[in-house]
Design an enzyme around this catalytic site. Sequence first.
Site, PDB file in Angstrom:
ATOM      1  N   CYS A  13       0.809  -1.236  -0.134  1.00  0.00           N
ATOM      2  CA  CYS A  13      -0.028  -0.019   0.006  1.00  0.00           C
ATOM      3  C   CYS A  13       0.911   1.358   0.072  1.00  0.00           C
ATOM      4  O   CYS A  13       1.891   1.230   0.640  1.00  0.00           O
ATOM      5  CB  CYS A  13      -0.851  -0.053   1.300  1.00  0.00           C
ATOM      6  SG  CYS A  13      -2.079   1.260   1.428  1.00  0.00           S
ATOM      7  N   PRO A  14       0.490   2.124  -0.721  1.00  0.00           N
ATOM      8  CA  PRO A  14      -0.707   2.454  -1.652  1.00  0.00           C
ATOM      9  C   PRO A  14      -0.358   2.021  -3.108  1.00  0.00           C
ATOM     10  O   PRO A  14      -1.098   2.372  -3.929  1.00  0.00           O
ATOM     11  CB  PRO A  14      -0.739   3.857  -1.557  1.00  0.00           C
ATOM     12  CG  PRO A  14       0.626   4.551  -1.499  1.00  0.00           C
ATOM     13  CD  PRO A  14       1.515   3.492  -0.803  1.00  0.00           C
TER      14      PRO A  14
END
Length: 74
Positions: A13-14
């Site tokens: 993430c992201p």
Amino acid sequence: MSAILYDLRGLKCPLPVLKTRRKMSSLPKGALIRVETTDPLAGIDIPHFCSEDGHELIEAEKTEAGHRFLIRKG
């Protein structure tokens, strides 16, 4: 129309959402893309991304290594 396979396994993430957004921007409306990821947060992030950007989340499944999503571009 068959789905484009987009392998994002190994990214955290992201990056899965950012790369999916970038990839989908180049696809025509209605295109199908199957995203595979090992990011544990993708189960939350990808559905939220689809909702926010107006894409249809057709399938979301937990896999042994992560998640798999089938998305239709809105």
